[in-house]
Motif scaffolding. Sequence first.
Motif, PDB file in Angstrom:
ATOM      1  N   PHE A  49       0.837  -1.200   0.000  1.00 51.15           N
ATOM      2  CA  PHE A  49       0.000   0.000   0.000  1.00 51.15           C
ATOM      3  C   PHE A  49       0.874   1.254   0.000  1.00 51.15           C
ATOM      4  CE2 PHE A  49      -2.702   3.348   1.623  1.00 51.15           C
ATOM      5  CZ  PHE A  49      -3.897   3.101   0.969  1.00 51.15           C
ATOM      6  N   CYS A  53       0.064   2.754  -3.497  1.00 51.45           N
ATOM      7  CA  CYS A  53      -1.251   3.368  -3.339  1.00 51.45           C
ATOM      8  C   CYS A  53      -1.217   4.686  -2.578  1.00 51.45           C
ATOM      9  CB  CYS A  53      -2.193   2.425  -2.592  1.00 51.45           C
ATOM     10  SG  CYS A  53      -1.990   0.693  -3.040  1.00 51.45           S
ATOM     11  N   MET A  55       0.542   7.333  -2.701  1.00 54.59           N
ATOM     12  CA  MET A  55       0.715   8.630  -3.365  1.00 54.59           C
ATOM     13  C   MET A  55      -0.633   9.258  -3.706  1.00 54.59           C
ATOM     14  SD  MET A  55       1.346   5.928  -5.237  1.00 54.59           S
ATOM     15  CE  MET A  55       2.170   5.288  -6.655  1.00 54.59           C
ATOM     16  N   CYS A  56      -1.669   8.475  -3.835  1.00 55.79           N
ATOM     17  CA  CYS A  56      -3.005   9.034  -4.040  1.00 55.79           C
ATOM     18  C   CYS A  56      -3.862   8.921  -2.778  1.00 55.79           C
ATOM     19  CB  CYS A  56      -3.735   8.317  -5.173  1.00 55.79           C
ATOM     20  SG  CYS A  56      -2.976   8.594  -6.788  1.00 55.79           S
ATOM     21  N   PHE A  71      -8.808  14.285  -7.239  1.00 52.11           N
ATOM     22  CA  PHE A  71      -9.752  13.257  -7.697  1.00 52.11           C
ATOM     23  C   PHE A  71     -10.923  13.075  -6.737  1.00 52.11           C
ATOM     24  CE2 PHE A  71      -5.679  11.389  -9.572  1.00 52.11           C
ATOM     25  CZ  PHE A  71      -5.888  11.971 -10.810  1.00 52.11           C
ATOM     26  N   LEU A  73     -11.039  11.795  -3.751  1.00 52.88           N
ATOM     27  CA  LEU A  73     -11.031  10.417  -3.259  1.00 52.88           C
ATOM     28  C   LEU A  73     -11.831  10.274  -1.975  1.00 52.88           C
ATOM     29  CD1 LEU A  73      -7.427   9.043  -3.733  1.00 52.88           C
ATOM     30  CD2 LEU A  73      -9.465   8.722  -5.116  1.00 52.88           C
ATOM     31  N   ARG A  74     -12.523   9.158  -1.889  1.00 57.87           N
ATOM     32  CA  ARG A  74     -13.205   8.862  -0.640  1.00 57.87           C
ATOM     33  C   ARG A  74     -12.189   8.256   0.328  1.00 57.87           C
ATOM     34  NH1 ARG A  74     -18.813   5.945  -2.182  1.00 57.87           N
ATOM     35  NH2 ARG A  74     -17.479   4.527  -3.348  1.00 57.87           N
ATOM     36  N   LEU A  76     -10.587   5.745   2.436  1.00 61.64           N
ATOM     37  CA  LEU A  76     -10.708   4.286   2.394  1.00 61.64           C
ATOM     38  C   LEU A  76     -11.179   3.713   3.732  1.00 61.64           C
ATOM     39  CD1 LEU A  76      -7.557   3.143   0.339  1.00 61.64           C
ATOM     40  CD2 LEU A  76      -9.910   3.428  -0.465  1.00 61.64           C
ATOM     41  N   LEU A  89     -13.973  -4.608  -3.627  1.00 64.87           N
ATOM     42  CA  LEU A  89     -12.696  -3.909  -3.437  1.00 64.87           C
ATOM     43  C   LEU A  89     -11.603  -4.572  -4.282  1.00 64.87           C
ATOM     44  CD1 LEU A  89     -12.751  -3.246   0.426  1.00 64.87           C
ATOM     45  CD2 LEU A  89     -13.365  -1.684  -1.414  1.00 64.87           C
ATOM     46  N   LYS A  97     -10.104   2.131 -11.685  1.00 61.98           N
ATOM     47  CA  LYS A  97     -11.294   2.971 -11.781  1.00 61.98           C
ATOM     48  C   LYS A  97     -10.719   4.308 -12.201  1.00 61.98           C
ATOM     49  CE  LYS A  97     -15.338   3.842  -8.885  1.00 61.98           C
ATOM     50  NZ  LYS A  97     -15.883   3.734  -7.538  1.00 61.98           N
ATOM     51  N   PRO A  99      -9.241   7.768 -12.763  1.00 57.85           N
ATOM     52  CA  PRO A  99      -7.843   7.690 -13.224  1.00 57.85           C
ATOM     53  C   PRO A  99      -6.969   6.701 -12.444  1.00 57.85           C
ATOM     54  CG  PRO A  99      -8.105   9.549 -11.786  1.00 57.85           C
ATOM     55  CD  PRO A  99      -9.446   8.896 -11.865  1.00 57.85           C
ATOM     56  N   PHE A 103      -4.415  -2.639 -11.240  1.00 63.19           N
ATOM     57  CA  PHE A 103      -3.215  -3.259 -10.673  1.00 63.19           C
ATOM     58  C   PHE A 103      -3.199  -4.773 -10.890  1.00 63.19           C
ATOM     59  CE2 PHE A 103      -3.263   0.813  -8.538  1.00 63.19           C
ATOM     60  CZ  PHE A 103      -1.913   1.137  -8.481  1.00 63.19           C
ATOM     61  N   LEU A 107       0.246  -6.680  -9.867  1.00 62.91           N
ATOM     62  CA  LEU A 107       0.181  -7.312  -8.547  1.00 62.91           C
ATOM     63  C   LEU A 107      -0.466  -8.684  -8.683  1.00 62.91           C
ATOM     64  CD1 LEU A 107      -1.067  -4.329  -6.339  1.00 62.91           C
ATOM     65  CD2 LEU A 107       1.235  -5.243  -6.462  1.00 62.91           C
ATOM     66  N   LEU A 115      -3.937  -6.443   0.182  1.00 66.63           N
ATOM     67  CA  LEU A 115      -4.306  -5.028   0.181  1.00 66.63           C
ATOM     68  C   LEU A 115      -5.715  -4.852   0.728  1.00 66.63           C
ATOM     69  CD1 LEU A 115      -2.780  -3.827  -3.197  1.00 66.63           C
ATOM     70  CD2 LEU A 115      -2.216  -2.968  -0.927  1.00 66.63           C
TER      71      LEU A 115
HETATM   72  C1  HEC Z   1      -3.318   7.660  -9.445  1.00 68.15           C
HETATM   73  C2  HEC Z   1      -3.876   7.704  -8.118  1.00 68.15           C
HETATM   74  C3  HEC Z   1      -4.289   6.381  -7.473  1.00 68.15           C
HETATM   75  C4  HEC Z   1      -3.477   5.337  -7.102  1.00 68.15           C
HETATM   76  C5  HEC Z   1      -1.979   5.215  -7.277  1.00 68.15           C
HETATM   77  C6  HEC Z   1      -4.332   4.350  -6.495  1.00 68.15           C
HETATM   78  N1  HEC Z   1      -5.640   4.790  -6.504  1.00 68.15           N
HETATM   79 FE1  HEC Z   1      -7.213   3.785  -5.712  1.00 68.15          FE
HETATM   80  N2  HEC Z   1      -8.455   5.225  -6.443  1.00 68.15           N
HETATM   81  C7  HEC Z   1      -8.061   6.321  -7.160  1.00 68.15           C
HETATM   82  C8  HEC Z   1      -9.241   6.946  -7.712  1.00 68.15           C
HETATM   83  C9  HEC Z   1      -9.236   8.206  -8.556  1.00 68.15           C
HETATM   84  C10 HEC Z   1     -10.348   6.180  -7.302  1.00 68.15           C
HETATM   85  C11 HEC Z   1     -11.801   6.353  -7.671  1.00 68.15           C
HETATM   86  C12 HEC Z   1     -12.523   7.265  -6.742  1.00 68.15           C
HETATM   87  C13 HEC Z   1     -13.970   7.321  -7.126  1.00 68.15           C
HETATM   88  O1  HEC Z   1     -14.649   6.297  -6.971  1.00 68.15           O
HETATM   89  O2  HEC Z   1     -14.408   8.374  -7.546  1.00 68.15           O
HETATM   90  C14 HEC Z   1      -9.830   5.101  -6.503  1.00 68.15           C
HETATM   91  C15 HEC Z   1     -10.610   4.157  -5.885  1.00 68.15           C
HETATM   92  C16 HEC Z   1     -10.129   3.147  -5.096  1.00 68.15           C
HETATM   93  C17 HEC Z   1     -10.947   2.246  -4.333  1.00 68.15           C
HETATM   94  C18 HEC Z   1     -12.458   2.286  -4.250  1.00 68.15           C
HETATM   95  C19 HEC Z   1     -12.820   3.275  -3.191  1.00 68.15           C
HETATM   96  C20 HEC Z   1     -14.207   3.805  -3.307  1.00 68.15           C
HETATM   97  O3  HEC Z   1     -14.357   5.041  -3.225  1.00 68.15           O
HETATM   98  O4  HEC Z   1     -15.126   3.030  -3.457  1.00 68.15           O
HETATM   99  C21 HEC Z   1     -10.108   1.383  -3.702  1.00 68.15           C
HETATM  100  C22 HEC Z   1     -10.486   0.245  -2.767  1.00 68.15           C
HETATM  101  C23 HEC Z   1      -8.765   1.745  -4.082  1.00 68.15           C
HETATM  102  N3  HEC Z   1      -8.802   2.824  -4.917  1.00 68.15           N
HETATM  103  C24 HEC Z   1      -7.641   1.107  -3.642  1.00 68.15           C
HETATM  104  C25 HEC Z   1      -6.384   1.371  -4.151  1.00 68.15           C
HETATM  105  C26 HEC Z   1      -5.232   0.546  -3.897  1.00 68.15           C
HETATM  106  C27 HEC Z   1      -5.228  -0.698  -3.005  1.00 68.15           C
HETATM  107  C28 HEC Z   1      -4.200   1.095  -4.577  1.00 68.15           C
HETATM  108  C29 HEC Z   1      -2.766   0.560  -4.688  1.00 68.15           C
HETATM  109  C30 HEC Z   1      -2.621  -0.744  -5.263  1.00 68.15           C
HETATM  110  C31 HEC Z   1      -4.680   2.281  -5.238  1.00 68.15           C
HETATM  111  N4  HEC Z   1      -6.009   2.403  -4.962  1.00 68.15           N
HETATM  112  C32 HEC Z   1      -3.894   3.146  -5.970  1.00 68.15           C
HETATM  113  C33 HEC Z   1      -6.776   6.781  -7.333  1.00 68.15           C
HETATM  114  C34 HEC Z   1      -5.642   6.011  -7.106  1.00 68.15           C
END
Ligand code: HEC
Length: 125
Positions: A49, A53, A55-56, A71, A73-74, A76, A89, A97, A99, A103, A107, A115
Amino acid sequence: MNPQIEVSPTQRIRLLKQWLVFVPLLAFSAFVLMANAFSAPPPSGAETFKAKCSMCHGPDGAGATPMGQKFKLRDLRSSDVQKQTDEQLTEVIAKGKPPMAAFGKSLSPGDIQQLVAYIRSIAKG
Ligand code: HEC
């Protein structure tokens, strides 16, 4: 005077055969144990993570990063995210999803499972 244990030639061969099986087996078990003891453990969900993950989503999953704010983001840890099933998940992480990248190729299913477990572990309350 000197009682000697008699070992017949056939017994001798049987003993030798037993050793030929037993010794390599023992050596092999020892090797497997050593290899396990010295190989690095697979990265935990927390490490993955942090590396891929945070960085966002931020190191704590709150999404309080410039990327996270951009973005919207919600968190987590929030119930909106936590109420989703492990399957949901897993799918978001594997398929992405925009941008957020998918993975699923970089992964392993085991990494993604870890994760999901990590995301569960940081849940609020
Ligand atoms: C480039 C930035 C970025 C990275 C890196 C990233 N995410 Fe995300 N993640 C997002 C965005 C944007 C969303 C979508 C948000 C939305 O639903 O509007 C999201 C959504 C999610 C969701 C769904 C959450 C929800 O709102 O329902 C999960 C779970 C998640 N990411 C896990 C991870 C994990 C685990 C990693 C690493 C493997 C990761 N993300 C890496 C940007 C990122």
